[in-house]
Design a protein around this motif. Structure first.
Motif, PDB file in Angstrom:
ATOM      1  N   ALA A 119     -47.351 -11.926  39.698  1.00 16.29           N
ATOM      2  CA  ALA A 119     -46.394 -11.034  39.053  1.00 16.29           C
ATOM      3  C   ALA A 119     -45.311 -10.628  40.036  1.00 16.29           C
ATOM      4  O   ALA A 119     -45.386 -10.921  41.225  1.00 16.29           O
ATOM      5  CB  ALA A 119     -47.134  -9.797  38.530  1.00 16.29           C
ATOM      6  N   THR A 120     -44.312  -9.931  39.521  1.00  9.43           N
ATOM      7  CA  THR A 120     -43.251  -9.388  40.354  1.00  9.43           C
ATOM      8  C   THR A 120     -43.447  -7.878  40.477  1.00  9.43           C
ATOM      9  O   THR A 120     -44.185  -7.283  39.683  1.00  9.43           O
ATOM     10  CB  THR A 120     -41.871  -9.682  39.741  1.00  9.43           C
ATOM     11  OG1 THR A 120     -41.783  -9.026  38.478  1.00  9.43           O
ATOM     12  CG2 THR A 120     -41.651 -11.185  39.566  1.00  9.43           C
ATOM     13  N   PRO A 121     -42.779  -7.241  41.415  1.00  9.92           N
ATOM     14  CA  PRO A 121     -42.947  -5.791  41.570  1.00  9.92           C
ATOM     15  C   PRO A 121     -42.628  -4.991  40.305  1.00  9.92           C
ATOM     16  O   PRO A 121     -43.207  -3.943  40.074  1.00  9.92           O
ATOM     17  CB  PRO A 121     -41.968  -5.431  42.692  1.00  9.92           C
ATOM     18  CG  PRO A 121     -41.855  -6.682  43.495  1.00  9.92           C
ATOM     19  CD  PRO A 121     -41.936  -7.801  42.485  1.00  9.92           C
ATOM     20  N   ASP A 122     -41.735  -5.501  39.449  1.00  6.21           N
ATOM     21  CA  ASP A 122     -41.378  -4.760  38.237  1.00  6.21           C
ATOM     22  C   ASP A 122     -42.146  -5.199  36.989  1.00  6.21           C
ATOM     23  O   ASP A 122     -41.845  -4.759  35.882  1.00  6.21           O
ATOM     24  CB  ASP A 122     -39.872  -4.841  37.990  1.00  6.21           C
ATOM     25  CG  ASP A 122     -39.380  -6.266  37.793  1.00  6.21           C
ATOM     26  OD1 ASP A 122     -40.075  -7.220  38.181  1.00  6.21           O
ATOM     27  OD2 ASP A 122     -38.270  -6.427  37.236  1.00  6.21           O
ATOM     28  N   THR A 123     -43.170  -6.027  37.150  1.00  7.42           N
ATOM     29  CA  THR A 123     -43.983  -6.449  36.006  1.00  7.42           C
ATOM     30  C   THR A 123     -44.643  -5.230  35.352  1.00  7.42           C
ATOM     31  O   THR A 123     -45.296  -4.444  36.031  1.00  7.42           O
ATOM     32  CB  THR A 123     -45.071  -7.451  36.453  1.00  7.42           C
ATOM     33  OG1 THR A 123     -44.433  -8.627  36.952  1.00  7.42           O
ATOM     34  CG2 THR A 123     -45.997  -7.819  35.302  1.00  7.42           C
ATOM     35  N   PRO A 124     -44.490  -5.067  34.028  1.00  9.67           N
ATOM     36  CA  PRO A 124     -45.109  -3.926  33.347  1.00  9.67           C
ATOM     37  C   PRO A 124     -46.618  -4.102  33.220  1.00  9.67           C
ATOM     38  O   PRO A 124     -47.100  -5.167  32.830  1.00  9.67           O
ATOM     39  CB  PRO A 124     -44.469  -3.921  31.962  1.00  9.67           C
ATOM     40  CG  PRO A 124     -43.374  -4.916  31.990  1.00  9.67           C
ATOM     41  CD  PRO A 124     -43.619  -5.823  33.138  1.00  9.67           C
ATOM     42  N   ILE A 125     -47.341  -3.039  33.542  1.00  8.96           N
ATOM     43  CA  ILE A 125     -48.792  -2.989  33.365  1.00  8.96           C
ATOM     44  C   ILE A 125     -49.058  -1.792  32.465  1.00  8.96           C
ATOM     45  O   ILE A 125     -48.841  -0.646  32.857  1.00  8.96           O
ATOM     46  CB  ILE A 125     -49.516  -2.854  34.712  1.00  8.96           C
ATOM     47  CG1 ILE A 125     -49.165  -4.047  35.609  1.00  8.96           C
ATOM     48  CG2 ILE A 125     -51.023  -2.739  34.505  1.00  8.96           C
ATOM     49  CD1 ILE A 125     -49.645  -3.920  37.034  1.00  8.96           C
ATOM     50  N   HIS A 126     -49.500  -2.074  31.246  1.00 14.89           N
ATOM     51  CA  HIS A 126     -49.743  -1.033  30.247  1.00 14.89           C
ATOM     52  C   HIS A 126     -51.219  -0.687  30.250  1.00 14.89           C
ATOM     53  O   HIS A 126     -52.071  -1.580  30.165  1.00 14.89           O
ATOM     54  CB  HIS A 126     -49.333  -1.516  28.857  1.00 14.89           C
ATOM     55  CG  HIS A 126     -47.929  -1.988  28.771  1.00 14.89           C
ATOM     56  ND1 HIS A 126     -46.860  -1.117  28.646  1.00 14.89           N
ATOM     57  CD2 HIS A 126     -47.397  -3.231  28.836  1.00 14.89           C
ATOM     58  CE1 HIS A 126     -45.735  -1.815  28.596  1.00 14.89           C
ATOM     59  NE2 HIS A 126     -46.028  -3.097  28.720  1.00 14.89           N
ATOM     60  N   ILE A 127     -51.522   0.583  30.341  1.00 13.12           N
ATOM     61  CA  ILE A 127     -52.904   1.054  30.327  1.00 13.12           C
ATOM     62  C   ILE A 127     -53.167   1.634  28.944  1.00 13.12           C
ATOM     63  O   ILE A 127     -52.441   2.523  28.482  1.00 13.12           O
ATOM     64  CB  ILE A 127     -53.146   2.107  31.426  1.00 13.12           C
ATOM     65  CG1 ILE A 127     -52.667   1.582  32.789  1.00 13.12           C
ATOM     66  CG2 ILE A 127     -54.597   2.535  31.452  1.00 13.12           C
ATOM     67  CD1 ILE A 127     -53.285   0.273  33.234  1.00 13.12           C
ATOM     68  N   ALA A 128     -54.209   1.126  28.290  1.00  8.24           N
ATOM     69  CA  ALA A 128     -54.474   1.495  26.905  1.00  8.24           C
ATOM     70  C   ALA A 128     -55.870   2.072  26.737  1.00  8.24           C
ATOM     71  O   ALA A 128     -56.774   1.810  27.523  1.00  8.24           O
ATOM     72  CB  ALA A 128     -54.312   0.268  26.004  1.00  8.24           C
TER      73      ALA A 128
END
Length: 134
Positions: free
Chosen positions: A98-107
């Motif tokens: 991934a890149t530093p700005d890749t979104p990681i959504h916590i659900a």
């Protein structure tokens, strides 16, 4: 690319299939790649701790096995009322693809609870680019 709703539903569906007889804490993960592919994984425990595998690791393995190598977005879904963010090892695994700005959504069961970027979860990380500067 898959919508956030699609990622959420995929994470929820695979979370239900997790093998967690010891902790009884099921986790699901769904990854979207830039090409639009969707990959899922769930945690798989083992009586011989720490031989088990995290949901994120399973989804990344499926992604690599299919010939993909970039994470565009990821949803991680856990149980309970607290945020279930990726463990340190999985943060590093995500960093590899991934890149530093890749979104990681916590659900959680009710929906997306919080959004982080990889850089927020793993600041000043070590990755493949560190090895090319030698």
């Amino acid at each position: 690319m898959a919508s956030l709703d699609t990622l959420f539903e995929a994470a929820r569906a695979i979370q239900a299939k997790a093998y967690a007889p010891y902790s009884r804490f099921k986790v699901g993960a769904a990854i979207a790649t830039p090409s639009g592919q969707l990959f899922i994984g769930c945690n798989v425990e083992n009586a011989a701790y720490p031989v088990g595998s995290c949901a994120e690791a399973g989804a990344i393995s499926a992604m690599i096995a299919a010939g993909e190598s970039r994470i565009a977005e990821i949803v991680v879904m856990g149980e309970g009322e607290h945020l279930v963010t990726p463990c340190g090892g999985c943060r590093q695994r995500i960093r590899e693809f991934a890149t530093p700005d890749t979104p990681i959504h916590i659900a959680g069961p009710e929906g997306i609870r919080k959004r982080f970027t990889l850089d927020e979860l793993l600041p000043f990380s070590f990755g493949p680019d560190n090895l090319t500067d030698r």
